[in-house]
Design a protein around this motif. Structure first.
Motif, PDB file in Angstrom:
ATOM      1  N   ASN A 179       0.827  -1.197   0.000  1.00 44.45           N
ATOM      2  CA  ASN A 179       0.000   0.000   0.000  1.00 44.45           C
ATOM      3  C   ASN A 179       0.866   1.254   0.000  1.00 44.45           C
ATOM      4  O   ASN A 179       1.751   1.396   0.855  1.00 44.45           O
ATOM      5  CB  ASN A 179      -0.910   0.034   1.234  1.00 44.45           C
ATOM      6  N   ILE A 180       0.612   2.151  -0.927  1.00 41.03           N
ATOM      7  CA  ILE A 180       1.298   3.432  -0.953  1.00 41.03           C
ATOM      8  C   ILE A 180       0.236   4.538  -0.954  1.00 41.03           C
ATOM      9  O   ILE A 180      -0.936   4.286  -1.231  1.00 41.03           O
ATOM     10  CB  ILE A 180       2.236   3.569  -2.169  1.00 41.03           C
ATOM     11  N   GLY A 181       0.642   5.754  -0.606  1.00 31.81           N
ATOM     12  CA  GLY A 181      -0.313   6.833  -0.477  1.00 31.81           C
ATOM     13  C   GLY A 181      -0.070   7.970  -1.449  1.00 31.81           C
ATOM     14  O   GLY A 181       1.037   8.138  -1.969  1.00 31.81           O
ATOM     15  N   PHE A 182      -1.120   8.749  -1.667  1.00 31.87           N
ATOM     16  CA  PHE A 182      -1.039   9.958  -2.493  1.00 31.87           C
ATOM     17  C   PHE A 182      -1.913  11.015  -1.849  1.00 31.87           C
ATOM     18  O   PHE A 182      -3.093  10.788  -1.588  1.00 31.87           O
ATOM     19  CB  PHE A 182      -1.535   9.688  -3.914  1.00 31.87           C
ATOM     20  N   LEU A 183      -1.318  12.194  -1.578  1.00 33.48           N
ATOM     21  CA  LEU A 183      -2.070  13.307  -1.010  1.00 33.48           C
ATOM     22  C   LEU A 183      -1.999  14.487  -1.979  1.00 33.48           C
ATOM     23  O   LEU A 183      -0.939  15.081  -2.170  1.00 33.48           O
ATOM     24  CB  LEU A 183      -1.487  13.717   0.340  1.00 33.48           C
ATOM     25  N   GLY A 184      -3.139  14.800  -2.604  1.00 36.17           N
ATOM     26  CA  GLY A 184      -3.212  15.938  -3.504  1.00 36.17           C
ATOM     27  C   GLY A 184      -3.781  17.156  -2.802  1.00 36.17           C
ATOM     28  O   GLY A 184      -4.425  17.043  -1.758  1.00 36.17           O
ATOM     29  N   VAL A 205       6.177  -1.624 -11.706  1.00 32.43           N
ATOM     30  CA  VAL A 205       7.071  -2.503 -10.936  1.00 32.43           C
ATOM     31  C   VAL A 205       6.311  -3.451 -10.028  1.00 32.43           C
ATOM     32  O   VAL A 205       6.882  -4.438  -9.547  1.00 32.43           O
ATOM     33  CB  VAL A 205       8.070  -1.661 -10.109  1.00 32.43           C
ATOM     34  N   ASN A 206       5.030  -3.170  -9.774  1.00 35.54           N
ATOM     35  CA  ASN A 206       4.223  -4.058  -8.944  1.00 35.54           C
ATOM     36  C   ASN A 206       2.762  -3.952  -9.371  1.00 35.54           C
ATOM     37  O   ASN A 206       2.031  -3.063  -8.906  1.00 35.54           O
ATOM     38  CB  ASN A 206       4.358  -3.705  -7.463  1.00 35.54           C
ATOM     39  N   PRO A 207       2.309  -4.834 -10.240  1.00 36.97           N
ATOM     40  CA  PRO A 207       0.926  -4.766 -10.740  1.00 36.97           C
ATOM     41  C   PRO A 207      -0.129  -4.887  -9.651  1.00 36.97           C
ATOM     42  O   PRO A 207      -1.280  -4.496  -9.862  1.00 36.97           O
ATOM     43  CB  PRO A 207       0.846  -5.953 -11.712  1.00 36.97           C
ATOM     44  N   ASP A 208       0.252  -5.404  -8.476  1.00 33.82           N
ATOM     45  CA  ASP A 208      -0.702  -5.585  -7.388  1.00 33.82           C
ATOM     46  C   ASP A 208      -0.721  -4.421  -6.398  1.00 33.82           C
ATOM     47  O   ASP A 208      -1.380  -4.504  -5.357  1.00 33.82           O
ATOM     48  CB  ASP A 208      -0.383  -6.879  -6.623  1.00 33.82           C
ATOM     49  N   VAL A 209      -0.019  -3.360  -6.691  1.00 32.01           N
ATOM     50  CA  VAL A 209       0.085  -2.233  -5.762  1.00 32.01           C
ATOM     51  C   VAL A 209      -1.296  -1.606  -5.504  1.00 32.01           C
ATOM     52  O   VAL A 209      -2.167  -1.594  -6.389  1.00 32.01           O
ATOM     53  CB  VAL A 209       1.050  -1.159  -6.314  1.00 32.01           C
ATOM     54  N   LYS A 210      -1.491  -1.124  -4.294  1.00 34.93           N
ATOM     55  CA  LYS A 210      -2.707  -0.408  -3.919  1.00 34.93           C
ATOM     56  C   LYS A 210      -2.323   1.032  -3.562  1.00 34.93           C
ATOM     57  O   LYS A 210      -1.316   1.255  -2.879  1.00 34.93           O
ATOM     58  CB  LYS A 210      -3.400  -1.056  -2.730  1.00 34.93           C
ATOM     59  N   VAL A 211      -3.129   1.992  -4.003  1.00 30.52           N
ATOM     60  CA  VAL A 211      -2.835   3.407  -3.758  1.00 30.52           C
ATOM     61  C   VAL A 211      -3.996   4.033  -3.006  1.00 30.52           C
ATOM     62  O   VAL A 211      -5.129   4.060  -3.495  1.00 30.52           O
ATOM     63  CB  VAL A 211      -2.574   4.174  -5.075  1.00 30.52           C
ATOM     64  N   LYS A 212      -3.710   4.519  -1.812  1.00 29.68           N
ATOM     65  CA  LYS A 212      -4.688   5.255  -1.025  1.00 29.68           C
ATOM     66  C   LYS A 212      -4.611   6.728  -1.433  1.00 29.68           C
ATOM     67  O   LYS A 212      -3.549   7.348  -1.343  1.00 29.68           O
ATOM     68  CB  LYS A 212      -4.413   5.107   0.476  1.00 29.68           C
ATOM     69  N   ILE A 213      -5.729   7.281  -1.869  1.00 29.36           N
ATOM     70  CA  ILE A 213      -5.751   8.614  -2.469  1.00 29.36           C
ATOM     71  C   ILE A 213      -6.622   9.551  -1.639  1.00 29.36           C
ATOM     72  O   ILE A 213      -7.740   9.196  -1.246  1.00 29.36           O
ATOM     73  CB  ILE A 213      -6.308   8.549  -3.910  1.00 29.36           C
ATOM     74  N   ALA A 214      -6.105  10.754  -1.372  1.00 29.85           N
ATOM     75  CA  ALA A 214      -6.890  11.773  -0.664  1.00 29.85           C
ATOM     76  C   ALA A 214      -6.534  13.151  -1.208  1.00 29.85           C
ATOM     77  O   ALA A 214      -5.417  13.373  -1.691  1.00 29.85           O
ATOM     78  CB  ALA A 214      -6.611  11.721   0.836  1.00 29.85           C
TER      79      ALA A 214
END
Length: 373
Positions: A179-184, A205-214
């Motif tokens: 899990n990685i994050g993104f804060l806009g 690099v990781n097709p299964d990656v999850k992105v938490k977006i806010a």
């Protein structure tokens, strides 16, 4: 006869110098310094976007000298209470006629810019980090528009985040999750362009990656930015995030320090600017706003800047980069740095085409977000 010929030659030389327009730095302004006004719909001290613009102009002034180039910064503020004064301030600067060029940026200023450029056709403007549609908007011959391929640099940050969250070489990272994050800041085409590149690089690099977006909803509320980031770190299983929110994004860096996690910086070298939190900032994605303004003003001093046009600067043009210094080498494992270098070169060579949010519909952007949920 020789005296007459010599006199004629001098006259011709003087006429030629006059007819050729501006001479190099400072000489084409009638002996006066070239003056720029940098109008910020925000404040300095964001450790990010606006600081980069100001630092570029400071660097140019130091290089050329105040007798050749000088500038003034007007900090108009970023809160809703400040917004009503943005347009009047811009028009006031135009009306004074004191500045060779007025520099403004971001999508929030585009309507005010159109009005100012129409009312003051002899005033030159530099507009950064948002597209000025020369086909549809007024007075396109007194505006130079510079854009940055934030999707390219975000592709590398996304790849770095996806690799580091499962690498296990850094403390405080759980390699069992991806899990990685993104804060806009505010959801708009430029911020979503960061996001689209970030997601593409992570999935590469990781097709299964999850992105938490806010999204914070603005670019100044660092307290809200911190709260949103803490939620990602504490409840969303995020080990490493990416702040693209101006001053509000500083809240994510505070959250990373409090939660003992990591956050990539943006627009300026935030590890260098925030040394007390550097251990939580592996590197920063740079839009070289300051360098782009230096380049544009130097061209203008030479009479070579093409107004009425837009340029988009990426890795190949030096418009974007990630900070690669001793701190980066300490924080990011060598095998990951090697992969990032290879990916960057492929972008420069055209082997990798980084997707963009620009021109995409809301539904298309949502589909990209859904792909990493």
């Amino acid at each position: 006869m020789k005296k007459i010929l010599s006199l004629l030659l001098v006259v011709v030389m003087i006429f030629s110098m006059t007819a050729c327009g501006q001479n190099p730095a400072g000489d084409g302004n009638g002996g006066k310094p070239y003056k720029a006004a940098l109008l910020l719909n925000g404040t300095l001290g964001d450790k990010s976007f606006f600081d980069s613009a100001n630092q570029g102009l400071e660097k140019l002034k130091a290089e050329l000298g105040a007798d050749k180039f000088d500038f003034k910064v007007e900090q108009m503020g970023a809160t809703p209470a400040d917004e009503p004064k943005w347009e009047p301030t811009l028009l006031e600067y135009c009306d004074g006629g004191e500045y060779d060029v007025i520099i403004i940026g971001t999508w929030q200023m585009i309507d005010a810019l159109e009005k100012a450029s129409e009312q003051f056709p002899d005033q030159k403007f530099m507009f950064f980090d948002e597209t000025y549609n020369f086909e549809e908007r007024a007075n396109n011959n007194n505006i130079y528009n510079v854009l940055y391929k934030q999707n390219e640099v975000s592709y590398l940050i996304g790849a770095a985040a996806a690799l580091m969250t499962t690498d296990g070489s850094l403390p405080m990272i759980d390699p069992s999750n991806s899990n990685i994050g993104f804060l806009g800041g505010m959801e708009n085409p430029i911020i979503n362009d960061f996001l689209v590149g970030y997601i593409q690089g992570a999935k590469e690099v990781n097709p299964d990656v999850k992105v938490k977006i806010a999204y914070v909803g603005d670019f100044w509320d660092s307290a809200k930015g911190k709260d949103l980031a803490l939620t990602q770190y504490q409840s969303g299983g995020v080990d490493i995030g990416y702040n693209v929110a101006g001053a509000a994004g500083l809240g994510q860096i505070e959250a990373a320090a409090d939660a003992k996690r990591y956050a990539f910086g943006v627009d300026s070298d935030q590890a260098a600017l925030l040394p007390e939190k550097a251990d939580f900032i592996p590197t920063s994605a740079l839009k070289n706003v300051g360098n782009s303004l230096i380049r544009a003003i130097k061209l203008d001093l030479e009479g070579k800047l093409e107004y009425g046009t837009a340029e988009s600067l990426g890795f190949a043009e030096g418009g974007v980069e990630i900070v690669k210094d001793a701190h980066y080498e300490k924080m990011v494992p060598e095998n990951i740095r090697t992969q990032l270098n290879e990916l960057e070169q492929k972008i420069v060579n055209g082997e990798i085409k980084v997707d963009t949010a620009l021109g995409k519909s809301t539904e298309e952007i949502q589909a990209i977000k859904d792909s990493v949920q």
